[in-house]
Design a protein around this motif. Structure first.
Motif, PDB file in Angstrom:
ATOM      1  N   MET A   1       8.579   7.216  12.403  1.00 22.11           N
ATOM      2  CA  MET A   1       8.563   6.299  10.700  1.00 22.11           C
ATOM      3  C   MET A   1       8.164   7.813  10.186  1.00 22.11           C
ATOM      4  SD  MET A   1       6.140   3.670   8.500  1.00 22.11           S
ATOM      5  CE  MET A   1       5.462   3.347   9.967  1.00 22.11           C
ATOM      6  N   SER A   2       9.035   8.077   9.385  1.00 22.62           N
ATOM      7  CA  SER A   2       9.429   9.883   8.061  1.00 22.62           C
ATOM      8  C   SER A   2       7.097   9.702   7.151  1.00 22.62           C
ATOM      9  CB  SER A   2      10.043   9.295   7.134  1.00 22.62           C
ATOM     10  OG  SER A   2      10.134   8.096   6.336  1.00 22.62           O
ATOM     11  N   ARG A   3       7.481  10.362   6.822  1.00 27.31           N
ATOM     12  CA  ARG A   3       6.783  11.528   6.351  1.00 27.31           C
ATOM     13  C   ARG A   3       6.684  10.184   4.458  1.00 27.31           C
ATOM     14  NH1 ARG A   3       5.024  16.689   4.813  1.00 27.31           N
ATOM     15  NH2 ARG A   3       3.149  15.643   3.805  1.00 27.31           N
ATOM     16  N   SER A   4       7.805   9.425   4.179  1.00 23.63           N
ATOM     17  CA  SER A   4       7.629   9.076   2.850  1.00 23.63           C
ATOM     18  C   SER A   4       7.357   7.452   3.499  1.00 23.63           C
ATOM     19  CB  SER A   4       8.742   8.822   2.317  1.00 23.63           C
ATOM     20  OG  SER A   4       9.885   9.370   3.004  1.00 23.63           O
ATOM     21  N   ALA A   5       7.789   7.013   4.646  1.00 23.73           N
ATOM     22  CA  ALA A   5       7.638   5.930   4.614  1.00 23.73           C
ATOM     23  C   ALA A   5       6.753   5.708   5.117  1.00 23.73           C
ATOM     24  CB  ALA A   5       8.712   5.097   5.470  1.00 23.73           C
ATOM     25  N   GLU A   6       5.881   6.700   6.010  1.00 23.98           N
ATOM     26  CA  GLU A   6       4.152   6.130   6.096  1.00 23.98           C
ATOM     27  C   GLU A   6       3.274   5.857   4.791  1.00 23.98           C
ATOM     28  OE1 GLU A   6       3.040   9.396   8.462  1.00 23.98           O
ATOM     29  OE2 GLU A   6       4.395   8.992   9.912  1.00 23.98           O
ATOM     30  N   LEU A   7       3.605   6.554   4.069  1.00 25.88           N
ATOM     31  CA  LEU A   7       2.743   7.356   3.299  1.00 25.88           C
ATOM     32  C   LEU A   7       3.129   5.571   1.903  1.00 25.88           C
ATOM     33  CD1 LEU A   7       3.243  10.589   2.162  1.00 25.88           C
ATOM     34  CD2 LEU A   7       1.191   9.543   1.762  1.00 25.88           C
ATOM     35  N   ALA A   8       4.356   5.247   1.603  1.00 22.76           N
ATOM     36  CA  ALA A   8       5.201   4.086   1.406  1.00 22.76           C
ATOM     37  C   ALA A   8       4.119   2.855   2.195  1.00 22.76           C
ATOM     38  CB  ALA A   8       6.186   4.133   1.082  1.00 22.76           C
ATOM     39  N   ALA A   9       4.059   2.886   3.528  1.00 22.82           N
ATOM     40  CA  ALA A   9       3.332   1.795   4.144  1.00 22.82           C
ATOM     41  C   ALA A   9       1.850   2.019   3.272  1.00 22.82           C
ATOM     42  CB  ALA A   9       3.738   2.195   5.167  1.00 22.82           C
ATOM     43  N   LEU A  10       1.208   3.074   3.255  1.00 23.13           N
ATOM     44  CA  LEU A  10      -0.467   2.972   2.790  1.00 23.13           C
ATOM     45  C   LEU A  10       0.224   2.353   1.534  1.00 23.13           C
ATOM     46  CD1 LEU A  10      -2.034   6.718   4.128  1.00 23.13           C
ATOM     47  CD2 LEU A  10      -2.763   5.890   1.386  1.00 23.13           C
ATOM     48  N   ILE A  11       0.350   3.374   1.094  1.00 25.50           N
ATOM     49  CA  ILE A  11       0.399   1.969  -0.774  1.00 25.50           C
ATOM     50  C   ILE A  11       0.499   1.462  -0.949  1.00 25.50           C
ATOM     51  CG2 ILE A  11       1.391   2.640  -3.038  1.00 25.50           C
ATOM     52  CD1 ILE A  11       1.829   5.713  -2.144  1.00 25.50           C
ATOM     53  N   ARG A  12       1.736   0.494  -0.144  1.00 19.11           N
ATOM     54  CA  ARG A  12       1.999  -0.595  -0.347  1.00 19.11           C
ATOM     55  C   ARG A  12       0.825  -1.533   0.346  1.00 19.11           C
ATOM     56  NH1 ARG A  12       7.401  -0.646   1.796  1.00 19.11           N
ATOM     57  NH2 ARG A  12       8.395  -0.447   0.880  1.00 19.11           N
ATOM     58  N   ALA A  13      -0.087  -0.853   1.488  1.00 16.33           N
ATOM     59  CA  ALA A  13      -1.813  -1.785   2.051  1.00 16.33           C
ATOM     60  C   ALA A  13      -2.055  -1.916   1.122  1.00 16.33           C
ATOM     61  CB  ALA A  13      -2.261  -1.046   3.285  1.00 16.33           C
ATOM     62  N   ARG A  14      -2.842  -1.249  -0.499  1.00 14.94           N
ATOM     63  CA  ARG A  14      -2.980  -1.540  -1.713  1.00 14.94           C
ATOM     64  C   ARG A  14      -3.087  -2.015  -3.064  1.00 14.94           C
ATOM     65  NH1 ARG A  14      -6.344   4.684  -2.010  1.00 14.94           N
ATOM     66  NH2 ARG A  14      -7.112   3.373  -3.360  1.00 14.94           N
ATOM     67  N   THR A  15      -1.534  -2.138  -2.827  1.00 12.17           N
ATOM     68  CA  THR A  15      -1.284  -2.623  -3.967  1.00 12.17           C
ATOM     69  C   THR A  15       0.032  -3.795  -3.858  1.00 12.17           C
ATOM     70  OG1 THR A  15       0.979  -1.412  -3.983  1.00 12.17           O
ATOM     71  CG2 THR A  15      -0.235  -0.366  -4.648  1.00 12.17           C
ATOM     72  N   GLY A  16       0.068  -3.961  -2.212  1.00  9.21           N
ATOM     73  CA  GLY A  16       1.001  -5.423  -2.453  1.00  9.21           C
ATOM     74  C   GLY A  16       2.896  -4.998  -2.018  1.00  9.21           C
ATOM     75  N   ASP A  17       3.181  -6.019  -1.766  1.00  6.24           N
ATOM     76  CA  ASP A  17       4.986  -5.564  -1.419  1.00  6.24           C
ATOM     77  C   ASP A  17       5.343  -5.506  -2.034  1.00  6.24           C
ATOM     78  OD1 ASP A  17       4.161  -4.588   1.299  1.00  6.24           O
ATOM     79  OD2 ASP A  17       4.534  -7.081   1.983  1.00  6.24           O
TER      80      ASP A  17
END
Ligand code: HPA
Length: 267
Positions: A1-17
């Motif tokens: 996974m790219s760094r941006s995809a990893e960070l987006a996943a981390l953010i979505r875990a807190r904000t919803g999809d």
């Protein structure tokens, strides 16, 4: 996974999809609106690779949630070229914005004015820009995607919607060409005269790299400057970062009204 995809996943875990529609980058002294977002605020420190926002007057947080019915990601602070010597300092942040689903980006900044008719406190939307620094955030990018066309880089449809929003709010929104000066020193009066001759109406130390990166990533983008001072040599007033921070709130309230109306109508 790219760094941006990893960070987006981390953010979505807190904000919803739910996908974000708009990104907003806030300039010096313009951070207030980040606190108005109904949702989640994430410290940049919790987002590895995000800028530490080492410039006073910036709020190093990403706010994700709803503003005027639109789902937004608000960047309370930005990285500038002059902090690190890296022209692509905002690349990861914008890649994450794209990965969160955003299609549009509004960039704001504090800027000096080269036009007497737009004094401190005025808002100026960027009709276009001049890369006076000669730097480019895409230097080193290997793919052919680096050859980004920059005609209409400042999206005509978003600009029309921002113009309508300003009109509806009764706020004067000037339009002009912004010249990117690398900073962190301010310009000399001779440089300001040169920028005037070249066609610049405002000058500042940000935004242009973000507009280039946004176009590279396929985000539609527009930008608004809050004029905090007359450019060097154009007034008796001393130019300083303290002065920028003190003057930004003059235009920030108007900017917030325009952005809110824009998001309500177009978001
Ligand atoms: N020059 C560059 N950046 C700025 C200025 C200026 O006069 N004012 C606010 N940011």
């Amino acid at each position: 996974m790219s760094r941006s995809a990893e960070l987006a996943a981390l953010i979505r875990a807190r904000t919803g999809d739910a996908p974000v529609s708009h990104g907003l980058i806030l300039g010096s002294g313009l951070g207030h609106i980040a606190g108005e977002v109904e949702g989640v605020q994430i410290d940049y420190a919790d987002l590895p690779g995000f800028p530490h926002a080492g410039v006073s007057g910036h709020t190093p947080k990403l706010a994700i949630g709803t503003l005027e019915g639109a789902r937004v990601a608000v960047f309370g602070g930005r990285a500038h070229y002059y902090e690190s010597g890296k022209g692509d300092a905002m690349r990861l942040s914008l890649e994450v914005l794209k990965a969160l689903g955003a299609e549009k980006l509004i960039v704001t900044n504090a800027a000096g004015s080269l036009r007497p008719e737009t004094p401190p406190g005025s808002l100026m939307m960027l009709s276009d820009h001049i890369n006076f620094s000669g730097l480019n955030p895409l230097i080193g990018e290997a793919s052919d995607a680096r050859f980004v066309p920059m005609t209409d880089a400042h999206d005509p449809a978003i600009r029309a919607a921002l113009r309508d929003a300003a009109k509806a709010e009764g706020v004067d929104l000037a339009e002009g060409v912004y010249a990117w000066y690398s900073g962190p020193s301010f310009e000399t009066p001779a440089e300001i005269r040169a920028i005037r001759i070249l066609g610049g109406d405002a000058v500042g130390m940000s935004t242009v790299p973000e507009v280039i990166l946004a176009r590279f990533l396929g985000l539609k983008v527009a930008a608004i400057s809050v004029i905090t001072n007359m450019a060097a040599g154009m007034s008796e007033e001393k130019i300083s970062h303290e002065h920028t921070k003190a003057m930004a709130p003059l235009g920030a309230a108007k900017l917030e009204r325009v952005l809110r109306r824009y998001l309500r109508d177009a978001g």
